[in-house]
Scaffold this motif. Structure first.
Motif, PDB file in Angstrom:
ATOM      1  N   GLU A 158       0.833  -1.207   0.000  1.00  0.00           N
ATOM      2  CA  GLU A 158       0.000   0.000   0.000  1.00  0.00           C
ATOM      3  C   GLU A 158       0.870   1.260   0.000  1.00  0.00           C
ATOM      4  O   GLU A 158       0.523   2.258  -0.636  1.00  0.00           O
ATOM      5  N   ILE A 159       1.996   1.213   0.706  1.00  0.00           N
ATOM      6  CA  ILE A 159       2.919   2.351   0.711  1.00  0.00           C
ATOM      7  C   ILE A 159       3.491   2.555  -0.682  1.00  0.00           C
ATOM      8  O   ILE A 159       3.537   3.687  -1.191  1.00  0.00           O
ATOM      9  N   ASP A 160       3.915   1.480  -1.329  1.00  0.00           N
ATOM     10  CA  ASP A 160       4.449   1.581  -2.687  1.00  0.00           C
ATOM     11  C   ASP A 160       3.403   2.138  -3.652  1.00  0.00           C
ATOM     12  O   ASP A 160       3.715   2.965  -4.514  1.00  0.00           O
ATOM     13  N   ALA A 161       2.156   1.700  -3.477  1.00  0.00           N
ATOM     14  CA  ALA A 161       1.077   2.213  -4.336  1.00  0.00           C
ATOM     15  C   ALA A 161       0.856   3.705  -4.088  1.00  0.00           C
ATOM     16  O   ALA A 161       0.635   4.479  -5.032  1.00  0.00           O
ATOM     17  N   ALA A 162       0.959   4.144  -2.825  1.00  0.00           N
ATOM     18  CA  ALA A 162       0.792   5.569  -2.505  1.00  0.00           C
ATOM     19  C   ALA A 162       1.924   6.390  -3.118  1.00  0.00           C
ATOM     20  O   ALA A 162       1.693   7.493  -3.644  1.00  0.00           O
ATOM     21  N   LEU A 163       3.139   5.861  -3.073  1.00  0.00           N
ATOM     22  CA  LEU A 163       4.270   6.566  -3.693  1.00  0.00           C
ATOM     23  C   LEU A 163       4.064   6.696  -5.202  1.00  0.00           C
ATOM     24  O   LEU A 163       4.378   7.734  -5.797  1.00  0.00           O
ATOM     25  N   LYS A 164       3.483   5.665  -5.817  1.00  0.00           N
ATOM     26  CA  LYS A 164       3.172   5.739  -7.257  1.00  0.00           C
ATOM     27  C   LYS A 164       2.096   6.786  -7.520  1.00  0.00           C
ATOM     28  O   LYS A 164       2.146   7.497  -8.532  1.00  0.00           O
ATOM     29  N   ARG A 165       1.115   6.894  -6.612  1.00  0.00           N
ATOM     30  CA  ARG A 165       0.068   7.916  -6.783  1.00  0.00           C
ATOM     31  C   ARG A 165       0.661   9.309  -6.680  1.00  0.00           C
ATOM     32  O   ARG A 165       0.209  10.227  -7.373  1.00  0.00           O
ATOM     33  N   ILE A 166       1.656   9.486  -5.822  1.00  0.00           N
ATOM     34  CA  ILE A 166       2.325  10.788  -5.759  1.00  0.00           C
ATOM     35  C   ILE A 166       2.969  11.081  -7.105  1.00  0.00           C
ATOM     36  O   ILE A 166       2.846  12.194  -7.642  1.00  0.00           O
ATOM     37  N   GLU A 167       3.624  10.083  -7.675  1.00  0.00           N
ATOM     38  CA  GLU A 167       4.298  10.259  -8.969  1.00  0.00           C
ATOM     39  C   GLU A 167       3.313  10.571 -10.100  1.00  0.00           C
ATOM     40  O   GLU A 167       3.596  11.419 -10.951  1.00  0.00           O
ATOM     41  N   ASP A 168       2.157   9.905 -10.094  1.00  0.00           N
ATOM     42  CA  ASP A 168       1.216  10.132 -11.195  1.00  0.00           C
ATOM     43  C   ASP A 168       0.219  11.257 -10.933  1.00  0.00           C
ATOM     44  O   ASP A 168      -0.635  11.551 -11.766  1.00  0.00           O
ATOM     45  N   GLY A 169       0.323  11.885  -9.752  1.00  0.00           N
ATOM     46  CA  GLY A 169      -0.510  13.051  -9.464  1.00  0.00           C
ATOM     47  C   GLY A 169      -1.877  12.742  -8.881  1.00  0.00           C
ATOM     48  O   GLY A 169      -2.691  13.648  -8.703  1.00  0.00           O
ATOM     49  N   SER A 170      -2.156  11.478  -8.550  1.00  0.00           N
ATOM     50  CA  SER A 170      -3.477  11.138  -8.023  1.00  0.00           C
ATOM     51  C   SER A 170      -3.476  10.982  -6.502  1.00  0.00           C
ATOM     52  O   SER A 170      -4.522  10.671  -5.925  1.00  0.00           O
ATOM     53  N   TYR A 171      -2.349  11.227  -5.853  1.00  0.00           N
ATOM     54  CA  TYR A 171      -2.276  11.079  -4.396  1.00  0.00           C
ATOM     55  C   TYR A 171      -3.212  12.080  -3.729  1.00  0.00           C
ATOM     56  O   TYR A 171      -3.290  13.238  -4.128  1.00  0.00           O
ATOM     57  N   GLY A 172      -3.933  11.598  -2.723  1.00  0.00           N
ATOM     58  CA  GLY A 172      -4.843  12.462  -1.980  1.00  0.00           C
ATOM     59  C   GLY A 172      -6.251  12.508  -2.545  1.00  0.00           C
ATOM     60  O   GLY A 172      -7.105  13.206  -2.019  1.00  0.00           O
ATOM     61  N   THR A 173      -6.474  11.738  -3.605  1.00  0.00           N
ATOM     62  CA  THR A 173      -7.801  11.655  -4.205  1.00  0.00           C
ATOM     63  C   THR A 173      -8.349  10.261  -3.931  1.00  0.00           C
ATOM     64  O   THR A 173      -7.661   9.264  -4.163  1.00  0.00           O
ATOM     65  N   CYS A 174      -9.562  10.196  -3.433  1.00  0.00           N
ATOM     66  CA  CYS A 174     -10.186   8.908  -3.110  1.00  0.00           C
ATOM     67  C   CYS A 174     -10.331   8.075  -4.381  1.00  0.00           C
ATOM     68  O   CYS A 174     -10.865   8.550  -5.390  1.00  0.00           O
ATOM     69  N   GLY A 175      -9.855   6.850  -4.315  1.00  0.00           N
ATOM     70  CA  GLY A 175      -9.936   5.945  -5.455  1.00  0.00           C
ATOM     71  C   GLY A 175     -11.333   5.442  -5.736  1.00  0.00           C
ATOM     72  O   GLY A 175     -11.595   4.866  -6.785  1.00  0.00           O
ATOM     73  N   GLU A 176     -12.253   5.680  -4.811  1.00  0.00           N
ATOM     74  CA  GLU A 176     -13.623   5.212  -4.963  1.00  0.00           C
ATOM     75  C   GLU A 176     -14.539   6.327  -5.487  1.00  0.00           C
ATOM     76  O   GLU A 176     -15.191   6.167  -6.508  1.00  0.00           O
ATOM     77  N   CYS A 177     -14.579   7.451  -4.766  1.00  0.00           N
ATOM     78  CA  CYS A 177     -15.530   8.520  -5.110  1.00  0.00           C
ATOM     79  C   CYS A 177     -14.882   9.700  -5.839  1.00  0.00           C
ATOM     80  O   CYS A 177     -15.589  10.548  -6.385  1.00  0.00           O
ATOM     81  N   GLY A 178     -13.551   9.763  -5.823  1.00  0.00           N
ATOM     82  CA  GLY A 178     -12.853  10.836  -6.521  1.00  0.00           C
ATOM     83  C   GLY A 178     -12.730  12.131  -5.742  1.00  0.00           C
ATOM     84  O   GLY A 178     -12.162  13.104  -6.234  1.00  0.00           O
ATOM     85  N   LYS A 179     -13.252  12.157  -4.511  1.00  0.00           N
ATOM     86  CA  LYS A 179     -13.137  13.368  -3.694  1.00  0.00           C
ATOM     87  C   LYS A 179     -11.752  13.445  -3.070  1.00  0.00           C
ATOM     88  O   LYS A 179     -11.057  12.432  -2.935  1.00  0.00           O
ATOM     89  N   GLU A 180     -11.395  14.653  -2.656  1.00  0.00           N
ATOM     90  CA  GLU A 180     -10.108  14.850  -2.010  1.00  0.00           C
ATOM     91  C   GLU A 180     -10.128  14.229  -0.610  1.00  0.00           C
ATOM     92  O   GLU A 180     -11.089  14.387   0.143  1.00  0.00           O
ATOM     93  N   ILE A 181      -9.060  13.512  -0.266  1.00  0.00           N
ATOM     94  CA  ILE A 181      -8.919  12.927   1.067  1.00  0.00           C
ATOM     95  C   ILE A 181      -8.359  14.009   1.973  1.00  0.00           C
ATOM     96  O   ILE A 181      -7.338  14.623   1.651  1.00  0.00           O
ATOM     97  N   PRO A 182      -9.016  14.291   3.097  1.00  0.00           N
ATOM     98  CA  PRO A 182      -8.534  15.345   3.997  1.00  0.00           C
ATOM     99  C   PRO A 182      -7.103  15.075   4.483  1.00  0.00           C
ATOM    100  O   PRO A 182      -6.714  13.926   4.720  1.00  0.00           O
ATOM    101  N   ALA A 183      -6.332  16.142   4.631  1.00  0.00           N
ATOM    102  CA  ALA A 183      -4.943  16.036   5.073  1.00  0.00           C
ATOM    103  C   ALA A 183      -4.830  15.335   6.422  1.00  0.00           C
ATOM    104  O   ALA A 183      -3.865  14.601   6.660  1.00  0.00           O
ATOM    105  N   GLU A 184      -5.817  15.516   7.292  1.00  0.00           N
ATOM    106  CA  GLU A 184      -5.788  14.870   8.600  1.00  0.00           C
ATOM    107  C   GLU A 184      -5.791  13.351   8.454  1.00  0.00           C
ATOM    108  O   GLU A 184      -5.105  12.643   9.189  1.00  0.00           O
TER     109      GLU A 184
END
Length: 123
Positions: A75-101
């Protein structure tokens, strides 16, 4: 809101190192399979059945921890890939932004809290 991806990249890399270290430690402690180790304990003349059962339980816990750590590492590796592709912080289900908290609490999460809860209820 803009997510500080460098901050989260750093958190994820630190957590990745910690988890990898834990996996390495667990693997070093238990080089063989659970079955091999259990057979080894059971064949020793001085081992009591209760001791064998306790050792077996401890090894099963260690193997479960190892399996969980491997999942988190993925899951950490997948999150690092999301940072690289620009999708980090966006919910993979609904597409809303995941709160920083939430990202601070679980930086590798791919789901907002609502979708994470819904997924847990389905499981």
């Amino acid at each position: 809101m803009t997510i500080d991806t460098e901050h989260f990249r750093s958190l994820l890399q630190e957590e990745r190192e910690r988890v990898q270290h834990a996996i390495t430690h667990l693997n070093a402690d238990h080089a063989g399979s659970l079955e091999d180790e259990t057979d080894e304990l059971a064949t020793g003349n001085e081992n009591h059945m209760g001791d064998v059962a306790s050792d077996t339980l401890n090894r099963e816990i260690d193997y479960s921890l190892g399996d969980n750590a491997e999942q988190v590492l993925g899951e950490i590796d997948a999150a690092l890939k999301r940072i690289e592709d620009g999708s980090y912080g966006t919910c993979g289900e609904c597409g809303k932004e995941i709160p920083a908290e939430r990202l601070e609490a679980i930086p590798w999460t791919a789901l907002c809290i609502e979708d994470a809860r819904a997924q847990e209820q389905r499981a």
